[in-house]
Design a protein around this motif. Sequence first.
Motif, PDB file in Angstrom:
ATOM      1  N   ASP A 142      50.115  94.002  66.290  1.00 41.18           N
ATOM      2  CA  ASP A 142      50.693  92.890  65.525  1.00 41.18           C
ATOM      3  C   ASP A 142      52.213  92.986  65.577  1.00 41.18           C
ATOM      4  O   ASP A 142      52.774  94.077  65.607  1.00 41.18           O
ATOM      5  CB  ASP A 142      50.259  92.963  64.061  1.00 41.18           C
ATOM      6  N   TYR A 192      52.074  88.256  67.643  1.00 38.48           N
ATOM      7  CA  TYR A 192      50.677  88.691  67.599  1.00 38.48           C
ATOM      8  C   TYR A 192      50.259  88.900  66.152  1.00 38.48           C
ATOM      9  O   TYR A 192      51.028  89.426  65.345  1.00 38.48           O
ATOM     10  CB  TYR A 192      50.505  90.024  68.334  1.00 38.48           C
ATOM     11  N   SER A 193      49.027  88.508  65.848  1.00 37.83           N
ATOM     12  CA  SER A 193      48.484  88.792  64.519  1.00 37.83           C
ATOM     13  C   SER A 193      46.993  89.062  64.632  1.00 37.83           C
ATOM     14  O   SER A 193      46.310  88.527  65.503  1.00 37.83           O
ATOM     15  CB  SER A 193      48.742  87.631  63.548  1.00 37.83           C
ATOM     16  N   ASN A 194      46.524  89.917  63.759  1.00 37.64           N
ATOM     17  CA  ASN A 194      45.106  90.244  63.663  1.00 37.64           C
ATOM     18  C   ASN A 194      44.800  90.304  62.180  1.00 37.64           C
ATOM     19  O   ASN A 194      45.105  91.291  61.524  1.00 37.64           O
ATOM     20  CB  ASN A 194      44.822  91.580  64.355  1.00 37.64           C
ATOM     21  N   LYS A 195      44.260  89.214  61.644  1.00 40.40           N
ATOM     22  CA  LYS A 195      44.043  89.171  60.203  1.00 40.40           C
ATOM     23  C   LYS A 195      42.853  88.311  59.847  1.00 40.40           C
ATOM     24  O   LYS A 195      42.374  87.519  60.657  1.00 40.40           O
ATOM     25  CB  LYS A 195      45.300  88.687  59.478  1.00 40.40           C
ATOM     26  N   GLU A 249      37.825  88.082  60.697  1.00 38.93           N
ATOM     27  CA  GLU A 249      39.118  88.419  61.286  1.00 38.93           C
ATOM     28  C   GLU A 249      39.318  87.689  62.619  1.00 38.93           C
ATOM     29  O   GLU A 249      38.382  87.521  63.390  1.00 38.93           O
ATOM     30  CB  GLU A 249      39.172  89.928  61.505  1.00 38.93           C
ATOM     31  N   LYS A 304      42.081  87.662  65.935  1.00 42.93           N
ATOM     32  CA  LYS A 304      43.274  88.168  66.629  1.00 42.93           C
ATOM     33  C   LYS A 304      43.783  87.017  67.474  1.00 42.93           C
ATOM     34  O   LYS A 304      43.028  86.412  68.246  1.00 42.93           O
ATOM     35  CB  LYS A 304      42.957  89.374  67.513  1.00 42.93           C
ATOM     36  N   LYS A 305      45.078  86.732  67.325  1.00 43.29           N
ATOM     37  CA  LYS A 305      45.644  85.597  68.069  1.00 43.29           C
ATOM     38  C   LYS A 305      47.064  85.901  68.502  1.00 43.29           C
ATOM     39  O   LYS A 305      47.718  86.807  67.985  1.00 43.29           O
ATOM     40  CB  LYS A 305      45.579  84.302  67.251  1.00 43.29           C
TER      41      LYS A 305
END
Length: 150
Positions: A36, A50-53, A140, A142-143
């Motif tokens: 992230d 980047y994010s993973n949430k 969750e 991830k994008k």
Amino acid sequence: MIIDTLQNASKYFSVHPSFAKAFEYINSVDLANEPDGKSDIDGDNLRAIYSNKKGMTAEESIAKFECHNKNIDIQVCINGKETIGWKPRGACVSPKGEYNPEKDVQFYDDAPDMYFTLTNGQFVIFFPEDVHAPMIAESEVKKLVIKVKI
């Protein structure tokens, strides 16, 4: 707005001078293992986020129904299933506050006209006229969001 798979990304290189470089970056990194955070690809012209949430409810996402004036978003679903609400900016009638030039965001109190879902390897490109409510998901996601300067 453009919705497609990463396999077809080269079809859109001519839409904006930085799209080829953006998709070359996407294809050159191990998306699943990127941490992230933010990184510059080409200075202010291209930035990766980047994010993973955990996803939000539709109501939570619509509360942040947004669009941008200075950047185009290329949003890539890396892992998970993300639903996004959309409405053309010209059809929005209820701006929420003023445009914030530092954050390049305008929020709206309007509701999306439609929803669509991205899965692994799919992307959407949002232009300034595309108001969007992302990250609607039960689990969750991830994008990657590439900010492309206009």
